[in-house]
Motif scaffolding. Structure first.
Motif, PDB file in Angstrom:
ATOM      1  N   ALA A  56       0.835  -1.209   0.000  1.00 35.63           N
ATOM      2  CA  ALA A  56       0.000   0.000   0.000  1.00 35.63           C
ATOM      3  C   ALA A  56       0.866   1.253   0.000  1.00 35.63           C
ATOM      4  CB  ALA A  56      -0.942  -0.013   1.202  1.00 35.63           C
ATOM      5  N   GLU A  57       1.926   1.234   0.814  1.00 33.04           N
ATOM      6  CA  GLU A  57       2.830   2.391   0.834  1.00 33.04           C
ATOM      7  C   GLU A  57       3.497   2.581  -0.515  1.00 33.04           C
ATOM      8  OE1 GLU A  57       5.544   1.819   4.016  1.00 33.04           O
ATOM      9  OE2 GLU A  57       4.049   2.055   5.606  1.00 33.04           O
ATOM     10  N   ASN A  58       3.918   1.465  -1.129  1.00 32.52           N
ATOM     11  CA  ASN A  58       4.546   1.563  -2.446  1.00 32.52           C
ATOM     12  C   ASN A  58       3.572   2.128  -3.485  1.00 32.52           C
ATOM     13  OD1 ASN A  58       6.869   0.475  -1.370  1.00 32.52           O
ATOM     14  ND2 ASN A  58       6.389  -1.617  -2.024  1.00 32.52           N
ATOM     15  N   GLN A  59       2.317   1.645  -3.430  1.00 31.22           N
ATOM     16  CA  GLN A  59       1.313   2.155  -4.354  1.00 31.22           C
ATOM     17  C   GLN A  59       1.030   3.630  -4.126  1.00 31.22           C
ATOM     18  OE1 GLN A  59      -2.057  -0.412  -3.887  1.00 31.22           O
ATOM     19  NE2 GLN A  59      -1.166  -2.113  -5.039  1.00 31.22           N
ATOM     20  N   GLN A  60       0.989   4.028  -2.843  1.00 31.44           N
ATOM     21  CA  GLN A  60       0.784   5.440  -2.522  1.00 31.44           C
ATOM     22  C   GLN A  60       1.944   6.289  -3.030  1.00 31.44           C
ATOM     23  OE1 GLN A  60      -1.968   6.776  -1.255  1.00 31.44           O
ATOM     24  NE2 GLN A  60      -1.068   8.800  -1.584  1.00 31.44           N
ATOM     25  N   ASP A  61       3.171   5.758  -2.833  1.00 28.30           N
ATOM     26  CA  ASP A  61       4.352   6.471  -3.341  1.00 28.30           C
ATOM     27  C   ASP A  61       4.291   6.596  -4.858  1.00 28.30           C
ATOM     28  OD1 ASP A  61       5.239   6.677  -0.758  1.00 28.30           O
ATOM     29  OD2 ASP A  61       6.605   4.944  -0.887  1.00 28.30           O
ATOM     30  N   GLN A  62       3.873   5.502  -5.526  1.00 30.61           N
ATOM     31  CA  GLN A  62       3.760   5.557  -6.983  1.00 30.61           C
ATOM     32  C   GLN A  62       2.691   6.561  -7.413  1.00 30.61           C
ATOM     33  OE1 GLN A  62       3.020   1.556  -8.269  1.00 30.61           O
ATOM     34  NE2 GLN A  62       5.059   0.800  -7.704  1.00 30.61           N
ATOM     35  N   ALA A  63       1.558   6.574  -6.674  1.00 30.72           N
ATOM     36  CA  ALA A  63       0.505   7.539  -6.999  1.00 30.72           C
ATOM     37  C   ALA A  63       1.000   8.968  -6.795  1.00 30.72           C
ATOM     38  CB  ALA A  63      -0.737   7.279  -6.136  1.00 30.72           C
ATOM     39  N   ASP A  64       1.722   9.199  -5.671  1.00 27.96           N
ATOM     40  CA  ASP A  64       2.272  10.539  -5.428  1.00 27.96           C
ATOM     41  C   ASP A  64       3.268  10.920  -6.507  1.00 27.96           C
ATOM     42  OD1 ASP A  64       0.739  10.607  -3.164  1.00 27.96           O
ATOM     43  OD2 ASP A  64       2.360  10.022  -1.809  1.00 27.96           O
ATOM     44  N   ASP A  65       4.101   9.959  -6.898  1.00 29.34           N
ATOM     45  CA  ASP A  65       5.077  10.237  -7.961  1.00 29.34           C
ATOM     46  C   ASP A  65       4.360  10.560  -9.272  1.00 29.34           C
ATOM     47  OD1 ASP A  65       7.062   9.772  -6.147  1.00 29.34           O
ATOM     48  OD2 ASP A  65       7.447   7.699  -6.802  1.00 29.34           O
ATOM     49  N   ALA A  66       3.275   9.802  -9.542  1.00 33.35           N
ATOM     50  CA  ALA A  66       2.522  10.051 -10.779  1.00 33.35           C
ATOM     51  C   ALA A  66       1.891  11.438 -10.772  1.00 33.35           C
ATOM     52  CB  ALA A  66       1.443   8.981 -10.971  1.00 33.35           C
ATOM     53  N   VAL A  67       1.331  11.817  -9.593  1.00 35.79           N
ATOM     54  CA  VAL A  67       0.725  13.148  -9.481  1.00 35.79           C
ATOM     55  C   VAL A  67       1.777  14.239  -9.650  1.00 35.79           C
ATOM     56  CG1 VAL A  67      -0.447  14.718  -7.904  1.00 35.79           C
ATOM     57  CG2 VAL A  67      -1.195  12.349  -8.062  1.00 35.79           C
ATOM     58  N   GLN A  68       2.919  14.045  -8.990  1.00 32.82           N
ATOM     59  CA  GLN A  68       3.993  15.026  -9.112  1.00 32.82           C
ATOM     60  C   GLN A  68       4.505  15.110 -10.541  1.00 32.82           C
ATOM     61  OE1 GLN A  68       7.241  14.283  -6.457  1.00 32.82           O
ATOM     62  NE2 GLN A  68       8.378  16.117  -7.075  1.00 32.82           N
ATOM     63  N   LYS A  69       4.646  13.936 -11.179  1.00 34.98           N
ATOM     64  CA  LYS A  69       5.113  13.914 -12.562  1.00 34.98           C
ATOM     65  C   LYS A  69       4.114  14.609 -13.474  1.00 34.98           C
ATOM     66  CE  LYS A  69       6.726  10.782 -16.191  1.00 34.98           C
ATOM     67  NZ  LYS A  69       6.940   9.357 -16.560  1.00 34.98           N
ATOM     68  N   ALA A  70       2.807  14.342 -13.240  1.00 30.66           N
ATOM     69  CA  ALA A  70       1.782  14.996 -14.054  1.00 30.66           C
ATOM     70  C   ALA A  70       1.810  16.506 -13.854  1.00 30.66           C
ATOM     71  CB  ALA A  70       0.396  14.440 -13.707  1.00 30.66           C
ATOM     72  N   ALA A  71       2.000  16.922 -12.575  1.00 22.14           N
ATOM     73  CA  ALA A  71       2.076  18.359 -12.299  1.00 22.14           C
ATOM     74  C   ALA A  71       3.286  18.984 -12.982  1.00 22.14           C
ATOM     75  CB  ALA A  71       2.124  18.591 -10.788  1.00 22.14           C
ATOM     76  N   GLU A  72       4.421  18.283 -12.915  1.00 22.42           N
ATOM     77  CA  GLU A  72       5.624  18.796 -13.574  1.00 22.42           C
ATOM     78  C   GLU A  72       5.426  18.871 -15.083  1.00 22.42           C
ATOM     79  OE1 GLU A  72       8.702  16.188 -12.346  1.00 22.42           O
ATOM     80  OE2 GLU A  72       8.867  17.018 -10.315  1.00 22.42           O
ATOM     81  N   GLU A  73       4.822  17.825 -15.656  1.00 21.49           N
ATOM     82  CA  GLU A  73       4.578  17.840 -17.100  1.00 21.49           C
ATOM     83  C   GLU A  73       3.620  18.968 -17.472  1.00 21.49           C
ATOM     84  OE1 GLU A  73       3.157  13.990 -18.060  1.00 21.49           O
ATOM     85  OE2 GLU A  73       5.142  13.014 -17.973  1.00 21.49           O
TER      86      GLU A  73
END
Length: 361
Positions: free
Chosen positions: A161-178
């Motif tokens: 769950a933590e890994n999935q949350q980290d991946q979701a946070d990374d995806a959100v951050q990546k989307a924001a950066e893009e």
């Protein structure tokens, strides 16, 4: 201890026609089959587990007894063969070596209540139940001190769950950066486009200005060249009436030319090189001279006091063709000048025509 009921014997009563037998004879099947033996009907007993659990010794004993009884029943069903004796192994040595049920992992806590009277010395001691199984416990879990499979599974689920949350946070951050990069790129493109448009507009304005300047220069050169071949009809004058001015004194209701007031006898000059088309009296116009240019334009000189040219005469720019007078319908001495392009009866504004020829009034 469970026991096997002996297989029932099928009773066969043949008729007289069967194999030539007699009524007093009784037959028995030598080798009974499943079709000839009636199924045993009755209740099936279900053995319920006791409160203390089932020990391995009783299980081994039950399996041995069932096997022995089954073998005996099969031997009995074969008819005249003597029963086979079965020797049961001595399992006391096996049962002595087996551990007690309460010592098994996860079972001791279940039956600890029934064994409280066995050892009064352990009344105040509480022993934690061992895990039911260690299946699924990895080496990493064991190194971290986790020996319970459920706890290990929970830890893995939490880690996942933590890994999935980290991946979701990374995806959100990546989307924001893009999105930020895209927005910056769009803004940069818009600024570049605006700059390019501004530069293009400045270039267009500069080009237009240069073209206008070139046009003015060309027009000035043209007018300068024309000015050498064109001139005003008088050197000194005063403009009194303009073209199109309304008034009852004119028969058409408006003024059809341009009036240059000057003293009687002031010389009148040829505006451009041409040929004298008419020279004489013209009614309300008084004495009139018509100078025809090479392009067919007619210049009318009216109200002259005297004329110095004749019809068909060639004149050049600046030649004297007559003098200012007050003949015809006038209120005083002046030159009434009219311009008729192409010889048309309707004239144009002489002031505009003269300016187009490089002459300033």
């Amino acid at each position: 201890m469970a026991s096997n009921r002996p297989a029932p014997q099928a009773v066969y009563a043949p008729n007289d026609d069967d194999f030539g037998a007699h009524d007093d004879e009784t037959w028995e099947e030598w080798n009974p089959t499943e079709e000839s033996i009636r199924p045993v009907r009755g209740r099936h007993r279900v053995h319920k587990k006791g409160g203390g659990g089932l020990a391995r010794s009783s299980t081994v004993l039950g399996v041995g007894v069932i096997a022995a009884v089954g073998a005996g029943g099969i031997a009995t069903a074969q008819g005249g063969k003597p029963p086979v004796s079965i020797e049961m192994p001595d399992i006391s040595a096996v049962t002595d070596s087996l551990p007690e049920a309460k010592s098994l992992p996860g079972v001791g806590s279940l039956i600890s209540g029934s064994d409280e009277s066995d050892d009064s010395s352990d009344a105040g001691v509480t022993t934690a139940a061992a895990p039911l199984t260690a299946a699924g416990v990895s080496t990493a879990d064991a190194e971290q001190g986790t020996t319970d499979a459920g706890e290990a599974l929970r830890a893995r689920i939490m880690q996942q769950a933590e890994n999935q949350q980290d991946q979701a946070d990374d995806a959100v951050q990546k989307a924001a950066e893009e999105a930020a990069v895209k927005k910056a790129a769009e803004q940069a493109a818009a600024e570049q486009s605006a700059a390019e448009k501004k530069i293009a507009a400045e270039k267009a304005a500069a080009k237009k200005k240069a073209e206008e300047e070139a046009r003015r220069k060309a027009e000035a050169e043209r007018l300068a060249k024309l000015a050498k071949s064109y001139t005003l009809p008088l050197s000194s004058y005063t403009l009194t009436s303009t073209f199109g001015q309304a008034g009852s004194m004119w028969s058409s209701g408006y003024h059809t030319g341009l009036d240059f007031a000057a003293p009687t006898g002031t010389p009148l000059k040829a505006i451009h090189t041409g040929t004298i088309k008419e020279a004489g009296w013209a009614g309300s116009y008084g004495y009139r001279t018509i100078l025809e240019l090479e392009d067919g334009t007619e210049i009318w000189y009216n109200h002259q006091s005297s004329m110095g040219v004749s019809v068909g005469q060639k004149v050049t720019t600046g030649d004297t063709i007559g003098r200012v007078g007050a003949t015809g319908n006038v209120t005083g001495p002046h030159l009434h000048l009219e311009i008729h392009p192409g010889g048309d009866s309707t004239g144009v504004d002489p002031a505009a025509w003269l300016r187009d020829k490089g002459q300033s009034l």
